[in-house]
Design a protein around this motif. Structure first.
Motif, short mmCIF file in Angstrom:
data_model
loop_
_atom_site.label_atom_id
_atom_site.label_comp_id
_atom_site.label_asym_id
_atom_site.label_seq_id
_atom_site.Cartn_x
_atom_site.Cartn_y
_atom_site.Cartn_z
N UNK A 198 -7.16 -2.89 18.20
CA UNK A 198 -5.80 -2.88 18.74
C UNK A 198 -4.72 -2.97 17.66
N UNK A 199 -5.07 -3.49 16.49
CA UNK A 199 -4.08 -3.57 15.42
C UNK A 199 -4.38 -2.56 14.31
N UNK A 200 -5.50 -2.74 13.60
CA UNK A 200 -5.82 -1.85 12.50
C UNK A 200 -6.09 -0.42 12.99
N UNK A 206 -8.94 3.04 1.52
CA UNK A 206 -9.13 1.93 0.59
C UNK A 206 -8.51 0.63 1.12
N UNK A 207 -7.26 0.71 1.60
CA UNK A 207 -6.56 -0.49 2.06
C UNK A 207 -7.24 -1.12 3.27
N UNK A 208 -7.54 -0.29 4.27
CA UNK A 208 -8.12 -0.85 5.50
C UNK A 208 -9.58 -1.25 5.29
N UNK A 261 0.85 -1.19 0.00
CA UNK A 261 0.00 0.00 0.00
C UNK A 261 0.88 1.23 0.00
N UNK A 262 0.30 2.36 -0.39
CA UNK A 262 1.06 3.61 -0.35
C UNK A 262 0.53 4.49 0.77
N UNK A 263 1.08 4.30 1.97
CA UNK A 263 0.66 5.09 3.13
C UNK A 263 1.77 6.02 3.60
N UNK A 264 2.69 6.35 2.71
CA UNK A 264 3.84 7.16 3.11
C UNK A 264 3.86 8.51 2.41
N UNK A 315 -11.05 -4.74 6.50
CA UNK A 315 -12.29 -4.84 7.27
C UNK A 315 -13.31 -5.69 6.51
N UNK A 316 -13.32 -5.58 5.17
CA UNK A 316 -14.21 -6.40 4.35
C UNK A 316 -13.88 -7.88 4.47
N UNK A 317 -12.57 -8.20 4.57
CA UNK A 317 -12.16 -9.60 4.78
C UNK A 317 -12.85 -10.17 6.01
#
Length: 470
Positions: free
Chosen positions: A381-383, A355-357, A339-342, A361-363
């Protein structure tokens, strides 16, 4: 401005929403908002999140506060996918606002506790609930087995020694080699001694059971502070390095040199995507994710405009990769979030991470009950913590700097590593593992000898193998 942008969108469900004045007088409409259908509510939440982020980026805190108030009436950590993810993005935006008052922010977080046992638990839940790391471990182990064929002394450096299952499987495979097992030494790096102690016990137990000569070398350290000398690489060993979700942590140190923001570009970026949100009419978030490219928005083809691969700035990551190259590994396998989160721009990071998360969450929405406590723990606690770090933090504090596979290919190539295509047999094993999942949304695709693991068509994690180029 919102009214002008939405005036041409006559059929969009968001037309009415966008024309609403974000004002405290909206209290009378909250009951109506809560009665929206799931599709309309999801679209409106996207609109509100983008609007709120625009206000936060512009420093318009009063308007940001009003948007947050509206979102709070629609978002929920135990609702549908869009409600759940909105709850965590809202928390992240609020945290970013609070950081403008360091004293207030510190006071509100002064009693917050982070238990090692909980961190270990949530990482284990992620491993169990998603196939991503299992697929990465299968591909990594097969690449190691093939690279170490005929070697008598094998040394593996695990830059994130958190999950013994990977190495238990490797020990079992090496013990069954036709030419006999090698002497295996694993150097495990982790910041928690308890994790390394558990790893050492589990692996030593398995090696003794299979009569495989084994040593475990624990190194208590964060990867950012790792002393290469403590890895104790010896002459005559065939070395393999395994990095799982670690290299992006080294990108924080080059932040100051990469932060070249353009206010004009930022305003243009924000306006384009706010307008796009007003025009969305997909029936589900899953369709939105599937069709983002078809709609003319590709979140990160390379994103060179806002998060360039700064060859002069990446001092920490470059020096670290050079140090690893200096160890002359026979193989290095890298797993990273794809992903491009930078990006240096808040709005870009928000769109990309949304979009990524949303895909992650959809998974869970497709495979786990909404009332599952384990699911809520992983999401919060993670996402939730990763989202907060991406959105609310800047500078050295912002650790979750996930980048696309092509960026890592460039970096590793410049550091003197050559790509080793993952083998057909390794990919076959990984595909079989994915097919064993009851949900058919997980997919894999090959990319120049590397593997990208997706939810539907959304890339989420990449696995690539490398050797030293002399």
């Amino acid at each position: 401005m919102l009214q002008e942008e939405s005036s041409s969108v006559t059929s969009s469900p968001l037309q009415v929403f966008s024309m609403m004045s974000l004002s405290p007088g909206l209290g009378s409409t909250y009951r109506w908002l809560r009665e929206l259908k799931s599709e309309e509510r999801g679209l409106y939440l996207i609109h509100l999140l983008l609007t709120c982020a625009n206000h936060v980026a512009a420093g318009s805190l009063e308007n940001a506060n009003i948007a947050l108030e509206q979102i709070s009436h629609l978002a929920s950590p135990d609702g549908d996918t869009m409600q759940r993810i909105s709850a965590y993005f809202t928390e992240a935006l609020a945290d970013r606002i609070l950081k403008a008052w360091p004293g207030l922010h510190k006071a509100l977080n002064s009693t917050r506790m982070s238990l090692v046992s909980e961190e270990i638990l949530v990482r284990k839940l992620f491993f169990e609930m998603f196939p991503f790391l299992k697929v990465a471990f299968v591909l990594t182990n097969q690449a190691i087995i093939e690279a170490m064929e005929g070697e008598k002394m094998v040394h593996i450096i695990d830059l994130n020694a958190a999950e013994p299952a990977q190495w238990v499987a490797l020990i079992q495979a090496l013990s069954a080699r036709p030419e006999g097992p090698p002497h295996l030494r694993i150097t495990g790096i982790h910041q928690q001694k308890e994790v390394l102690d558990q790893m050492a016990h589990r692996l030593t137990e398995e090696a003794e059971k299979l009569d495989l000569p084994f040593q475990f070398n624990p190194v208590v350290s964060k990867v950012e502070n790792l002393d290469i000398e403590k890895l104790r690489v010896k002459t005559g060993e065939a070395l393999a390095i395994c990095s799982v979700l670690q290299l992006h942590l080294l990108l924080a140190s080059d932040d100051e040199l990469q932060r070249t923001r353009s206010p004009l570009a930022s305003r243009s970026f924000n306006g384009i995507h706010l307008q796009r949100a007003l025009q969305m009419n997909e029936s589900t978030l899953g369709e939105l994710l599937e069709r983002d490219t078809a709609n003319g928005y590709s979140p990160s083809p390379d994103s060179t405009s806002s998060s360039p691969l700064s060859l002069t700035a990446s001092v920490s990551i470059d020096s670290f990769l050079n140090s690893l190259w200096g160890l002359s590994p026979k193989l290095m396998v890298v797993t990273e979030q794809d992903s491009n989160h930078n990006g240096s721009n808040l709005m870009e990071r928000l769109l990309e991470s949304l979009y990524s998360y949303a895909a992650l969450f959809d998974c869970l929405e497709s495979t786990v009950s909404r009332t599952s406590l384990e699911r809520m723990k992983v999401e919060k606690m993670l996402f939730g913590e990763e989202i907060k770090n991406i959105i609310a933090s800047e500078g050295a504090e912002r650790k979750e700097r996930h980048e696309k596979l092509e960026k890592w290919i460039q970096r590793l190539d410049l550091a003197g590593f050559g790509n080793v295509p993952l083998s057909y047999y390794g990919m076959l094993q990984a595909r079989r593992l994915l097919q064993g999942y009851s949900c058919d949304g997980y997919k894999m695709k090959e990319d120049n000898g590397c593997m990208v693991i997706c939810w539907q068509d959304r890339p989420l994690f990449s696995v690539s193998a490398w050797r030293c180029r002399k």
